[in-house]
Design a protein around this motif. Structure first.
Motif, PDB file in Angstrom:
ATOM      1  N   ALA A 216       0.819  -1.220   0.000  1.00  8.93           N
ATOM      2  CA  ALA A 216       0.000   0.000   0.000  1.00  8.93           C
ATOM      3  C   ALA A 216       0.848   1.262   0.000  1.00  8.93           C
ATOM      4  CB  ALA A 216      -0.943  -0.002   1.202  1.00  8.93           C
ATOM      5  N   GLN A 217       2.015   1.229   0.654  1.00 12.98           N
ATOM      6  CA  GLN A 217       2.881   2.402   0.674  1.00 12.98           C
ATOM      7  C   GLN A 217       3.454   2.683  -0.711  1.00 12.98           C
ATOM      8  OE1 GLN A 217       5.564   1.262   3.997  1.00 12.98           O
ATOM      9  NE2 GLN A 217       4.736   3.042   5.080  1.00 12.98           N
ATOM     10  N   VAL A 218       3.739   1.639  -1.460  1.00 10.98           N
ATOM     11  CA  VAL A 218       4.208   1.809  -2.839  1.00 10.98           C
ATOM     12  C   VAL A 218       3.076   2.363  -3.704  1.00 10.98           C
ATOM     13  CG1 VAL A 218       5.045   0.602  -4.893  1.00 10.98           C
ATOM     14  CG2 VAL A 218       5.976   0.027  -2.647  1.00 10.98           C
ATOM     15  N   ALA A 219       1.894   1.793  -3.561  1.00 13.50           N
ATOM     16  CA  ALA A 219       0.746   2.237  -4.359  1.00 13.50           C
ATOM     17  C   ALA A 219       0.412   3.701  -4.089  1.00 13.50           C
ATOM     18  CB  ALA A 219      -0.461   1.354  -4.063  1.00 13.50           C
ATOM     19  N   ALA A 220       0.684   4.161  -2.878  1.00 16.55           N
ATOM     20  CA  ALA A 220       0.362   5.540  -2.512  1.00 16.55           C
ATOM     21  C   ALA A 220       1.178   6.557  -3.304  1.00 16.55           C
ATOM     22  CB  ALA A 220       0.584   5.752  -1.016  1.00 16.55           C
ATOM     23  N   MET A 221       2.273   6.114  -3.922  1.00 18.66           N
ATOM     24  CA  MET A 221       3.099   7.013  -4.731  1.00 18.66           C
ATOM     25  C   MET A 221       2.468   7.292  -6.092  1.00 18.66           C
ATOM     26  SD  MET A 221       5.781   7.639  -2.766  1.00 18.66           S
ATOM     27  CE  MET A 221       7.205   8.127  -3.744  1.00 18.66           C
ATOM     28  N   ALA A 222       1.505   6.456  -6.496  1.00 14.83           N
ATOM     29  CA  ALA A 222       0.837   6.634  -7.781  1.00 14.83           C
ATOM     30  C   ALA A 222      -0.283   7.659  -7.660  1.00 14.83           C
ATOM     31  CB  ALA A 222       0.283   5.297  -8.275  1.00 14.83           C
ATOM     32  N   LYS A 223      -0.811   8.064  -8.797  1.00 18.79           N
ATOM     33  CA  LYS A 223      -1.920   9.020  -8.812  1.00 18.79           C
ATOM     34  C   LYS A 223      -3.266   8.325  -8.626  1.00 18.79           C
ATOM     35  CE  LYS A 223       0.427  12.109 -12.131  1.00 18.79           C
ATOM     36  NZ  LYS A 223       0.397  12.597 -13.532  1.00 18.79           N
ATOM     37  N   GLN A 224      -3.323   7.051  -8.956  1.00 23.73           N
ATOM     38  CA  GLN A 224      -4.584   6.316  -8.922  1.00 23.73           C
ATOM     39  C   GLN A 224      -4.284   4.861  -8.577  1.00 23.73           C
ATOM     40  OE1 GLN A 224      -6.631   6.310 -12.670  1.00 23.73           O
ATOM     41  NE2 GLN A 224      -8.317   5.002 -11.972  1.00 23.73           N
ATOM     42  N   THR A 225      -5.194   4.202  -7.881  1.00 25.58           N
ATOM     43  CA  THR A 225      -5.010   2.794  -7.521  1.00 25.58           C
ATOM     44  C   THR A 225      -6.211   1.979  -7.990  1.00 25.58           C
ATOM     45  OG1 THR A 225      -3.712   3.356  -5.565  1.00 25.58           O
ATOM     46  CG2 THR A 225      -4.655   1.161  -5.644  1.00 25.58           C
ATOM     47  N   LEU A 226      -5.925   0.870  -8.671  1.00 27.87           N
ATOM     48  CA  LEU A 226      -6.935  -0.125  -9.010  1.00 27.87           C
ATOM     49  C   LEU A 226      -6.698  -1.337  -8.122  1.00 27.87           C
ATOM     50  CD1 LEU A 226      -6.908  -0.128 -12.929  1.00 27.87           C
ATOM     51  CD2 LEU A 226      -8.469   1.094 -11.416  1.00 27.87           C
ATOM     52  N   ARG A 227      -7.777  -1.900  -7.599  1.00 29.94           N
ATOM     53  CA  ARG A 227      -7.651  -3.088  -6.752  1.00 29.94           C
ATOM     54  C   ARG A 227      -8.248  -4.289  -7.486  1.00 29.94           C
ATOM     55  NH1 ARG A 227      -5.976  -1.602  -1.697  1.00 29.94           N
ATOM     56  NH2 ARG A 227      -6.157   0.638  -1.263  1.00 29.94           N
ATOM     57  N   MET A 228      -7.504  -5.393  -7.454  1.00 34.26           N
ATOM     58  CA  MET A 228      -7.947  -6.599  -8.135  1.00 34.26           C
ATOM     59  C   MET A 228      -8.173  -7.731  -7.135  1.00 34.26           C
ATOM     60  SD  MET A 228      -5.739  -6.791 -11.676  1.00 34.26           S
ATOM     61  CE  MET A 228      -6.757  -8.193 -12.220  1.00 34.26           C
ATOM     62  N   LYS A 229      -9.108  -8.600  -7.473  1.00 34.27           N
ATOM     63  CA  LYS A 229      -9.347  -9.809  -6.696  1.00 34.27           C
ATOM     64  C   LYS A 229      -9.926 -10.856  -7.633  1.00 34.27           C
ATOM     65  CE  LYS A 229     -11.791 -11.559  -2.612  1.00 34.27           C
ATOM     66  NZ  LYS A 229     -12.730 -11.234  -1.515  1.00 34.27           N
ATOM     67  N   ASP A 230      -9.355 -12.045  -7.591  1.00 30.95           N
ATOM     68  CA  ASP A 230      -9.864 -13.174  -8.372  1.00 30.95           C
ATOM     69  C   ASP A 230     -10.031 -12.836  -9.846  1.00 30.95           C
ATOM     70  OD1 ASP A 230      -9.977 -14.628  -5.988  1.00 30.95           O
ATOM     71  OD2 ASP A 230     -12.056 -14.035  -5.610  1.00 30.95           O
ATOM     72  N   GLY A 231      -9.048 -12.135 -10.414  1.00 32.63           N
ATOM     73  CA  GLY A 231      -9.065 -11.867 -11.849  1.00 32.63           C
ATOM     74  C   GLY A 231      -9.965 -10.744 -12.295  1.00 32.63           C
ATOM     75  N   ARG A 232     -10.458  -9.956 -11.339  1.00 32.63           N
ATOM     76  CA  ARG A 232     -11.347  -8.836 -11.685  1.00 32.63           C
ATOM     77  C   ARG A 232     -10.883  -7.558 -11.004  1.00 32.63           C
ATOM     78  NH1 ARG A 232     -15.255 -13.072 -10.824  1.00 32.63           N
ATOM     79  NH2 ARG A 232     -16.440 -13.528 -12.728  1.00 32.63           N
ATOM     80  N   VAL A 233     -11.176  -6.417 -11.596  1.00 30.46           N
ATOM     81  CA  VAL A 233     -10.981  -5.129 -10.935  1.00 30.46           C
ATOM     82  C   VAL A 233     -12.190  -4.917 -10.028  1.00 30.46           C
ATOM     83  CG1 VAL A 233     -10.806  -2.639 -11.213  1.00 30.46           C
ATOM     84  CG2 VAL A 233      -9.590  -4.146 -12.778  1.00 30.46           C
ATOM     85  N   VAL A 234     -11.933  -4.729  -8.727  1.00 27.95           N
ATOM     86  CA  VAL A 234     -13.036  -4.594  -7.774  1.00 27.95           C
ATOM     87  C   VAL A 234     -13.221  -3.159  -7.287  1.00 27.95           C
ATOM     88  CG1 VAL A 234     -12.964  -6.994  -7.020  1.00 27.95           C
ATOM     89  CG2 VAL A 234     -11.521  -5.312  -5.867  1.00 27.95           C
ATOM     90  N   SER A 235     -12.224  -2.303  -7.493  1.00 26.29           N
ATOM     91  CA  SER A 235     -12.399  -0.887  -7.154  1.00 26.29           C
ATOM     92  C   SER A 235     -11.316  -0.064  -7.821  1.00 26.29           C
ATOM     93  CB  SER A 235     -12.325  -0.677  -5.640  1.00 26.29           C
ATOM     94  OG  SER A 235     -11.040  -0.959  -5.132  1.00 26.29           O
TER      95      SER A 235
END
Length: 225
Positions: free
Chosen positions: A206-225
């Motif tokens: 999560a600390q690495v992802a926070a450096m980006a402008k946007q975060t996509l979250r995946m679970k079980d082969g799908r984008v969930v948020s």
């Protein structure tokens, strides 16, 4: 509104395992505008690396659409895919993938040399990028003579030397300590901001992802948020 550098729609990808097909992506859609910096998060096995492989034209989807610079990637032949990767995409991985028999300078310059750019021009640009990422004092060294942080900075310089439209980064800080990881991520932000390179980065941190402008979250082969 900025143009979409990358547009994926309903991507599916399965892999053969024993006598069955194991789905890795189950209908993933996403869009990256010019200058985007997007982190893809999720647990191991959620499909992050598969998505990056498809977006980087290293693998082909079973179905769905993937466009880079408005060009449909899924219908390209191997020659066109190779050209696309060489000209429009840069790659940074967890393990640096530097060629051990080449100096740091030669490793950074390699994409331009493969594109038949003259050695003089390729090495001049490699030296300028090495200075930018803080490893210009290591150019005559070989990969086994530099630290992990220096090797990853060399890999990053190599990935952007041909001025790609899209940079694919798969767990780029996974082999680094926190200090070197932070430095590499700051360079990602700088190159994204100053050169306008769009970045798609997979991470479980999560600390690495926070450096980006946007975060996509995946679970079980799908984008969930």
């Amino acid at each position: 509104m900025p143009d979409a550098i990358l547009a994926a729609a309903d991507l599916h990808r399965s892999y053969a395992f024993a006598e069955s097909a194991v789905p890795a992506l189950r209908g993933v859609s996403l869009s990256l505008e010019a200058g985007a910096f997007v982190a893809v998060m999720g647990p191991s096995g959620c499909g992050k690396s598969t998505l990056l492989q498809l977006c980087g034209a290293m693998d082909k989807a079973d179905s769905g659409s993937l466009k880079l610079d408005g060009r449909e990637v899924t219908t390209m032949n191997d020659t066109d895919l190779t050209r696309l990767r060489r000209e429009r995409i840069g790659f940074v991985f967890q393990f640096f993938n530097l060629l051990p028999t080449l100096s740091v300078l030669e490793n950074i310059a390699m994409p331009l040399l493969l594109a038949r750019v003259s050695e003089k021009v390729a090495f001049e640009k490699a030296r300028a990028l090495a200075q930018r990422v803080g490893i210009d004092h290591r150019l005559d060294h070989y990969p086994n003579q530099v630290s992990g942080g220096e090797a990853q900075r060399a890999a990053l310089a190599r990935a952007v030397i041909h001025e790609p439209a899209l940079l694919i980064a798969d767990e780029p800080t996974g082999s680094l300590d926190s200090h070197n990881g932070q430095r590499v991520l700051e360079l990602f932000q700088e190159l994204n901001r100053d050169l306008g390179i769009s970045i798609l980065m997979a991470t479980h941190d999560a600390q690495v992802a926070a450096m980006a402008k946007q975060t996509l979250r995946m679970k079980d082969g799908r984008v969930v948020s």
